[in-house]
Design an enzyme around this catalytic site. Structure first.
Site, mmCIF file in Angstrom:
data_model
loop_
_atom_site.group_PDB
_atom_site.id
_atom_site.type_symbol
_atom_site.label_atom_id
_atom_site.label_comp_id
_atom_site.label_asym_id
_atom_site.label_seq_id
_atom_site.Cartn_x
_atom_site.Cartn_y
_atom_site.Cartn_z
ATOM 1 N N HIS A 32 0.869 -1.185 0.000
ATOM 2 C CA HIS A 32 0.000 0.000 0.000
ATOM 3 C C HIS A 32 0.906 1.235 0.000
ATOM 4 O O HIS A 32 1.795 1.371 0.844
ATOM 5 C CB HIS A 32 -0.904 -0.040 1.230
ATOM 6 C CG HIS A 32 -1.931 1.047 1.270
ATOM 7 N ND1 HIS A 32 -3.114 1.001 0.559
ATOM 8 C CD2 HIS A 32 -1.952 2.232 1.940
ATOM 9 C CE1 HIS A 32 -3.815 2.090 0.796
ATOM 10 N NE2 HIS A 32 -3.129 2.867 1.627
ATOM 11 N N MET A 66 -3.952 10.536 -1.975
ATOM 12 C CA MET A 66 -4.588 11.552 -1.118
ATOM 13 C C MET A 66 -4.155 12.898 -1.675
ATOM 14 O O MET A 66 -3.308 13.602 -1.092
ATOM 15 C CB MET A 66 -4.139 11.345 0.333
ATOM 16 C CG MET A 66 -4.818 10.154 0.981
ATOM 17 S SD MET A 66 -4.009 9.610 2.497
ATOM 18 C CE MET A 66 -2.769 8.538 1.819
ATOM 19 N N MET A 136 -11.958 4.623 4.532
ATOM 20 C CA MET A 136 -10.967 5.089 5.511
ATOM 21 C C MET A 136 -11.527 4.870 6.911
ATOM 22 O O MET A 136 -12.623 5.330 7.229
ATOM 23 C CB MET A 136 -10.658 6.573 5.313
ATOM 24 C CG MET A 136 -9.795 6.905 4.103
ATOM 25 S SD MET A 136 -8.235 6.006 3.991
ATOM 26 C CE MET A 136 -7.393 6.543 5.504
HETATM 27 C C1 DX5 Z 1 -3.401 7.188 6.426
HETATM 28 C C2 DX5 Z 1 -2.935 6.212 5.380
HETATM 29 C C3 DX5 Z 1 -2.791 4.829 5.869
HETATM 30 C C4 DX5 Z 1 -1.769 4.623 6.953
HETATM 31 C C5 DX5 Z 1 -2.281 3.582 7.889
HETATM 32 O O1 DX5 Z 1 -3.734 8.383 5.827
HETATM 33 O O2 DX5 Z 1 -3.838 6.189 4.301
HETATM 34 O O3 DX5 Z 1 -2.533 3.940 4.796
HETATM 35 O O4 DX5 Z 1 -0.528 4.200 6.456
HETATM 36 O O5 DX5 Z 1 -1.423 3.519 8.971
HETATM 37 P P1 DX5 Z 1 -1.771 2.691 10.285
HETATM 38 O O6 DX5 Z 1 -1.955 1.258 9.873
HETATM 39 O O7 DX5 Z 1 -0.563 2.910 11.118
HETATM 40 O O8 DX5 Z 1 -3.011 3.274 10.871
HETATM 41 ZN ZN ZN Z 2 -3.638 4.581 2.746
#
Ligand code: DX5
Ligand code: ZN
Length: 215
Positions: A32, A66, A136
């Site tokens: 990812h 994003m 999300m």
């Molecule tokens: C947040 C990102 C996530 C992030 C998740 O904006 O989109 O992909 O890396 O991180 P964890 O698993 O640490 O919550």
């Molecule tokens: Zn992400």
């Protein structure tokens, strides 16, 4: 079968190549790749250049854009070798369906993401064009946050909407996923789990991935 995608965001930024090898050897399904532009979210992370280096390894990369104006970045991320490109509904607006068609036309899986306070109804018109929907489970922008429980209700509702319409996109969750929260997300209907901190902090990443895949 549950898919697991560790997030590069939580890796050691002095060693991206090592992070990718760790992800591959853990038995995970994809990397990812969180792209932040400093405008859609406050932070700035990494772009097409690094992705094109990592994609030479031939392992699937799931690019989570994003960014504002996601339409500007589809071709360059497809050229860089992303397997899946996910854009935010909040950034795509009325152009969402066109953007998803363009992602597919470039041979990538087309994904759309919604922030915690965006209803899944906002993507209903484009659902047929989605290979993946990313719910999300935290506010986008940084890793290491706690999963927001009400977001799992949206996963349930989305699963229901898809069933009613005979659709079966991948339903991915992202943010605060660990061995405690993953079962809740899977029970709600998610079948792809992103994990940043929990993966890179795990003593045994392969065991962590196995645990998630066995839910
Ligand atoms: C947040 C990102 C996530 C992030 C998740 O904006 O989109 O992909 O890396 O991180 P964890 O698993 O640490 O919550
Ligand atoms: Zn992400």
């Amino acid at each position: 079968m549950i898919k697991v995608a560790p997030s590069l965001l939580a890796s050691d930024y002095a060693a991206f190549g090592d992070a990718l090898e760790k992800v591959i050897s853990s038995g995970a399904d994809a990397l990812h790749y969180d792209v932040m532009d400093g405008t859609f979210v406050p932070a700035i992370t990494f772009g097409q250049g690094l992705l094109s280096r990592l994609s030479t390894r031939g392992f699937p990369i799931d690019a989570h854009l994003m960014t504002i104006h996601p339409e500007k970045h589809i071709d360059s991320f497809a050229d860089a070798g992303a397997r899946c490109i996910t854009v935010h509904q909040e950034a795509a607006g009325f152009a969402l369906c066109d953007i998803l068609r363009r992602i597919r036309a470039r041979g990538c899986l087309a994904g759309v993401s919604v922030k915690p306070f965006t209803s899944v109804d906002a993507i209903s018109d484009c659902l047929e064009l989605c290979d993946l929907v990313l719910i999300m489970t935290v506010e986008p922008g940084k890793g290491g946050q706690k999963l927001i429980p009400f977001t799992l209700e949206k996963v349930k509702r989305l699963r229901g909407l898809c069933r009613e319409r005979g659709l079966d996109p991948i339903i991915e969750v992202d943010g605060g996923i660990n061995t405690e929260t993953a079962p809740l997300a899977v029970n709600a209907g998610a079948n792809m789990l992103v994990a940043g901190s929990a993966f890179f902090k795990a003593e045994d990443p392969a065991a962590f991935v196995r645990t998630l895949k066995q839910i």
